[in-house]
Design a protein around this motif. Structure first.
Motif, mmCIF file in Angstrom:
data_model
loop_
_atom_site.group_PDB
_atom_site.id
_atom_site.type_symbol
_atom_site.label_atom_id
_atom_site.label_comp_id
_atom_site.label_asym_id
_atom_site.label_seq_id
_atom_site.Cartn_x
_atom_site.Cartn_y
_atom_site.Cartn_z
ATOM 1 N N LEU A 34 0.850 -1.183 0.000
ATOM 2 C CA LEU A 34 0.000 0.000 0.000
ATOM 3 C C LEU A 34 0.886 1.234 0.000
ATOM 4 N N SER A 35 0.441 2.266 -0.696
ATOM 5 C CA SER A 35 1.209 3.501 -0.722
ATOM 6 C C SER A 35 0.274 4.686 -0.925
ATOM 7 N N GLN A 36 0.858 5.877 -0.874
ATOM 8 C CA GLN A 36 0.084 7.113 -0.959
ATOM 9 C C GLN A 36 -0.850 7.087 -2.165
ATOM 10 N N GLY A 37 -2.099 7.470 -1.917
ATOM 11 C CA GLY A 37 -3.113 7.476 -2.963
ATOM 12 C C GLY A 37 -4.044 6.280 -2.899
ATOM 13 N N ASP A 38 -3.626 5.205 -2.205
ATOM 14 C CA ASP A 38 -4.488 4.029 -2.072
ATOM 15 C C ASP A 38 -5.635 4.334 -1.120
ATOM 16 N N ARG A 39 -6.721 3.581 -1.284
ATOM 17 C CA ARG A 39 -7.902 3.737 -0.428
ATOM 18 C C ARG A 39 -8.485 2.366 -0.135
ATOM 19 N N GLY A 40 -9.169 2.272 1.002
ATOM 20 C CA GLY A 40 -9.897 1.047 1.300
ATOM 21 C C GLY A 40 -9.730 0.590 2.729
ATOM 22 N N PRO A 41 -10.352 -0.554 3.044
ATOM 23 C CA PRO A 41 -10.331 -1.069 4.412
ATOM 24 C C PRO A 41 -8.938 -1.453 4.912
ATOM 25 N N GLU A 42 -8.054 -1.890 4.017
ATOM 26 C CA GLU A 42 -6.687 -2.220 4.447
ATOM 27 C C GLU A 42 -5.949 -0.967 4.910
ATOM 28 N N ASP A 61 -10.036 6.970 7.882
ATOM 29 C CA ASP A 61 -10.992 7.045 6.782
ATOM 30 C C ASP A 61 -10.624 6.163 5.591
ATOM 31 N N GLY A 62 -9.555 5.403 5.693
ATOM 32 C CA GLY A 62 -9.166 4.507 4.613
ATOM 33 C C GLY A 62 -8.445 5.178 3.463
ATOM 34 N N SER A 63 -7.952 6.389 3.665
ATOM 35 C CA SER A 63 -7.212 7.115 2.623
ATOM 36 C C SER A 63 -5.737 7.195 2.991
ATOM 37 N N TYR A 64 -4.883 6.691 2.106
ATOM 38 C CA TYR A 64 -3.433 6.705 2.340
ATOM 39 C C TYR A 64 -2.926 8.081 1.921
ATOM 40 N N THR A 65 -2.934 9.002 2.869
ATOM 41 C CA THR A 65 -2.562 10.394 2.624
ATOM 42 C C THR A 65 -1.076 10.615 2.927
ATOM 43 N N ARG A 66 -0.633 11.869 2.747
ATOM 44 C CA ARG A 66 0.750 12.216 3.113
ATOM 45 C C ARG A 66 0.978 11.994 4.600
ATOM 46 N N GLN A 67 -0.062 12.205 5.406
ATOM 47 C CA GLN A 67 0.055 12.000 6.857
ATOM 48 C C GLN A 67 0.312 10.521 7.172
ATOM 49 N N VAL A 68 -0.350 9.617 6.460
ATOM 50 C CA VAL A 68 -0.121 8.174 6.646
ATOM 51 C C VAL A 68 1.281 7.816 6.166
ATOM 52 N N THR A 69 1.661 8.356 5.015
ATOM 53 C CA THR A 69 3.005 8.102 4.481
ATOM 54 C C THR A 69 4.069 8.520 5.493
ATOM 55 N N ALA A 70 3.891 9.695 6.093
ATOM 56 C CA ALA A 70 4.860 10.188 7.083
ATOM 57 C C ALA A 70 4.898 9.280 8.315
ATOM 58 N N ALA A 71 3.737 8.784 8.742
ATOM 59 C CA ALA A 71 3.686 7.886 9.899
ATOM 60 C C ALA A 71 4.390 6.567 9.595
ATOM 61 N N VAL A 72 4.153 6.022 8.402
ATOM 62 C CA VAL A 72 4.818 4.773 8.002
ATOM 63 C C VAL A 72 6.324 4.994 7.913
ATOM 64 N N LEU A 73 6.720 6.110 7.364
ATOM 65 C CA LEU A 73 8.140 6.433 7.258
ATOM 66 C C LEU A 73 8.792 6.517 8.640
ATOM 67 N N ARG A 74 8.132 7.161 9.595
ATOM 68 C CA ARG A 74 8.662 7.226 10.975
ATOM 69 C C ARG A 74 8.779 5.828 11.573
ATOM 70 N N TYR A 75 7.759 5.012 11.341
ATOM 71 C CA TYR A 75 7.790 3.637 11.851
ATOM 72 C C TYR A 75 8.964 2.870 11.241
ATOM 73 N N GLN A 76 9.118 2.944 9.917
ATOM 74 C CA GLN A 76 10.210 2.239 9.249
ATOM 75 C C GLN A 76 11.570 2.698 9.771
#
Length: 104
Positions: A34-42, A61-76
């Protein structure tokens, strides 16, 4: 009269050791990246897991936004995960995050 020979094969000694399941596998090996721009229950599940670790505070809300990308990046970065593309929720990142969190 000569003894007759049987043409049938001897009984098999093979034993079943498990069951066959037609259900496709679920989890880190079956899921797509999954990456920025994806949407859905996952993505909503990802948002919930990141929220459990206080890495994401936005809407689930199921939207892979820049905020989600930044959170994943911090986690990684915090876990030293380098196999997946930075900010993308790939196989290694998914496996690690799922091992530390519960399904939301």
């Amino acid at each position: 009269m000569s003894p007759s020979r049987s043409s049938s094969p001897p009984p098999s000694t093979a034993r079943a050791t498990g069951s066959v399941d037609a259900t496709p596998p679920r989890g880190p090996t079956a899921a797509a990246t999954l990456s920025q721009g994806d949407r859905g229950p996952e993505v909503a599940e990802l948002q919930g897991r990141l929220a459990q670790l206080y890495l994401y505070v936005g809407e689930r809300d199921g939207s892979y936004t820049r905020q989600v990308t930044a959170a994943v990046l911090r986690y990684q970065w915090a876990r030293g995960l380098t196999s997946d593309e930075p900010g993308a929720y790939g196989r290694q990142t998914r496996r690690s995050l799922e091992s530390e969190t519960r399904e939301p």
